[in-house]
Design an enzyme around this catalytic site. Structure first.
Site, mmCIF file in Angstrom:
data_model
loop_
_atom_site.group_PDB
_atom_site.id
_atom_site.type_symbol
_atom_site.label_atom_id
_atom_site.label_comp_id
_atom_site.label_asym_id
_atom_site.label_seq_id
_atom_site.Cartn_x
_atom_site.Cartn_y
_atom_site.Cartn_z
ATOM 1 N N LYS A 22 6.254 0.166 9.114
ATOM 2 C CA LYS A 22 5.052 -0.722 9.312
ATOM 3 C C LYS A 22 4.889 -2.065 8.818
ATOM 4 C CE LYS A 22 1.089 -0.228 7.206
ATOM 5 N NZ LYS A 22 0.365 -1.353 6.515
ATOM 6 N N ASN A 23 5.334 -2.110 7.385
ATOM 7 C CA ASN A 23 5.321 -3.430 6.483
ATOM 8 C C ASN A 23 6.450 -4.056 6.537
ATOM 9 O OD1 ASN A 23 3.126 -2.297 5.864
ATOM 10 N ND2 ASN A 23 3.305 -1.467 3.624
ATOM 11 N N CYS A 116 -10.370 -4.883 0.729
ATOM 12 C CA CYS A 116 -10.311 -3.392 1.425
ATOM 13 C C CYS A 116 -10.643 -2.365 0.327
ATOM 14 C CB CYS A 116 -9.092 -3.239 1.997
ATOM 15 S SG CYS A 116 -7.973 -2.916 0.750
ATOM 16 N N ARG A 121 -7.786 -7.560 -3.135
ATOM 17 C CA ARG A 121 -6.639 -8.359 -2.426
ATOM 18 C C ARG A 121 -6.836 -9.895 -2.070
ATOM 19 N NH1 ARG A 121 -4.636 -3.785 0.547
ATOM 20 N NH2 ARG A 121 -2.948 -4.974 0.945
ATOM 21 N N ASP A 304 2.245 2.415 -2.798
ATOM 22 C CA ASP A 304 1.822 3.235 -1.594
ATOM 23 C C ASP A 304 2.272 4.820 -1.475
ATOM 24 O OD1 ASP A 304 2.830 0.318 0.581
ATOM 25 O OD2 ASP A 304 0.976 0.864 -0.769
ATOM 26 N N ARG A 397 -3.183 3.806 11.424
ATOM 27 C CA ARG A 397 -2.772 2.495 11.276
ATOM 28 C C ARG A 397 -1.374 2.626 10.700
ATOM 29 N NH1 ARG A 397 -6.300 -1.104 7.561
ATOM 30 N NH2 ARG A 397 -4.527 -2.259 7.888
#
Ligand code: EPZ
Length: 417
Positions: A22-23, A116, A121, A304, A397
């Protein structure tokens, strides 16, 4: 709203295929704004965040075609430079369209991404870097407005490594006049993947993956085909899950070179880790030893993976100190683990002491963010009884078909509405 139902106590055995990262996909898809022409992305993960950035690009006027694990973006038809609040609020990484829009059109209006669950952030380093390249920046009614007739190369020094900040400014500098140097740059594999793709498009970037990245601006970039690299955090998530449940799994289509920090810590718990060219075998047949971790910028232990690793430590022999040094509020999952019988005490906001217990107890729990949801899935896999996890849209997500992948490994896990 969907929930995940898990009956714990089964060992994981068998093989699992890793999806695209994803990243890595998000900045690469944003880079399609820089070129007039069609870019074909393969090995694209089938995730909510990928849909979000596609919808954002379509709203800007790009022409997109999407199918399973494939995305085509033609940026030639982009005719709008405003990324609207309603689209940006769904995904903070939308900030990645800011610099490509300014680089190509000389103007961008992007809704200021809110914070978030895991922290405020801010994007101050993105904006300071863009200003260093000659853009004028205004923040007005919740929007960032950036203008520059032509970006001019310059030296940019990041106060601390920022992943999307490095990616954003690498894209901006690629089309600037003259040379830029990014110092104290982030070194993640996703940044190297973006630099490789931009260089294939005709950019002149050196040093990606180190703390100093030099970019010689060019006039235009050309479209290329791009394959998304494997997801190192999904890989780490399955590694930790297998360590926690016991068992023997082969993780295929991954990149062992991208997860040295995770491998190092997992081996210290007594878990057997065997690395091959594009796969990793995890054998867990002994009690888990507790180890301390501190999250750090790449190549350190990734933030993460902190939530997932905390779950492993809740059932380890001994005590573990977990120091979250990247985000200011990334222990929300601890409250849910406590409800499952874990023994965790948090001091000074970003240090947690985890005392291992024999067993976790199944419970009804709630996901709060993407990686917290993964930590609760791992907890459900090892807990005694049936765990129900709500708000799993957080998980959708960033994890493709995670319940299907775990059930193929022998877990009793299903999605319920
Ligand atoms: C990227 O977020 C990832 N997201 C995050 O993954 C990941 O946790 C994070 O990097 C750290 O590795 C994507 O790549 C889309 P940062 P990013 O800028 O770029 C502060 C997931 O679970 N900072 O490297 O937003 C910031 O507050 C997500 O997949 C500023 O102060 O993170 C943080 O404390 C979660 N000012 C630190 O730097 C800025 O302008 C590192 O953040 C930018 C960042």
């Amino acid at each position: 709203m969907d929930k995940i139902k898990i009956t714990g106590g089964r060992q994981l055995c068998g093989e699992v295929d890793i999806s695209g990262a994803k990243n890595a996909a998000l900045p690469l898809i944003a880079s399609s704004i820089l070129v007039k022409g069609k870019i074909c992305f393969t090995n694209v993960p089938d995730l909510m965040d990928i849909t979000s950035i596609r919808l954002l690009l379509e709203d800007l006027g790009a022409t997109c075609k999407a199918s399973k694990n494939y995305l085509e973006v033609d940026g030639s038809s982009i005719n709008k430079i405003e990324a609207e609040y309603d689209l940006v609020r769904k995904m903070r990484a939308s900030i990645l369209v800011l610099c490509p829009l300014v680089a190509r059109f000389g103007h961008a209006k992007v809704s200021l991404p809110g914070g978030c669950a895991i922290g405020a952030r801010p994007v101050n380093m993105h904006l300071a870097g863009l200003e260093a390249l000659g853009a004028s920046i205004k923040i007005d009614h919740g929007y960032i407005e950036a203008k520059a007739s032509r970006l001019i190369g310059n030296d940019i020094y990041f106060d601390m490594p920022t992943v999307t900040g490095t990616e954003n400014l690498m894209m901006a500098a690629s089309l600037a006049k003259g040379t830029s140097v990014l110092r104290n740059a982030a070194r993640e594999p996703e940044i190297v993947a973006l630099a490789d793709a931009l260089n294939k498009m005709g950019a002149k970037i050196k040093g990606a993956g180190t703390t100093i990245i030099t970019i010689e601006g060019v006039k235009t970039l050309s479209p290329v085909d791009i394959k998304i690299i494997p997801d190192r955090i999904e890989t780490g998530t399955f590694m930790v899950a297998a360590a926690a449940t016991g068992g023997d799994i082969l993780i295929k289509g991954c990149e062992p070179d991208h997860i040295g920090g995770i491998i190092n810590k997992l081996k210290s718990t007594g878990t057997i880790v065997k690395s091959f060219t594009d796969s990793i075998r995890i054998i867990s047949n002994k009690p888990i030893k507790s180890v301390d971790i501190k999250t750090l910028p790449y190549p350190g232990f990734p933030t993460d993976m902190q939530a997932q690793f905390m779950t492993l430590m809740t059932i380890a022999n001994g005590n573990s100190v977990i120091h979250e040094s990247i985000f200011e509020n990334r222990f929300i999952h601890a409250n849910e683990l406590l409800r499952m019988g874990a023994n965790i005490s948090i001091s000074s906001g970003n240090v947690a002491m985890v005392r291992g217990v024999k067993k976790l107890q199944a419970a009804q729990v709630m996901a709060s963010d993407l990686r917290a949801s993964a930590s609760l899935v791992i907890a459900g896999l090892v807990a005694d009884g049936t765990t129900i996890i709500s708000r799993i849209y957080h998980m959708d997500r960033g994890y493709e078909a995670i319940e299907k992948k775990f059930s193929l490994l022998g877990a009793k896990i299903e999605r319920i509405s």
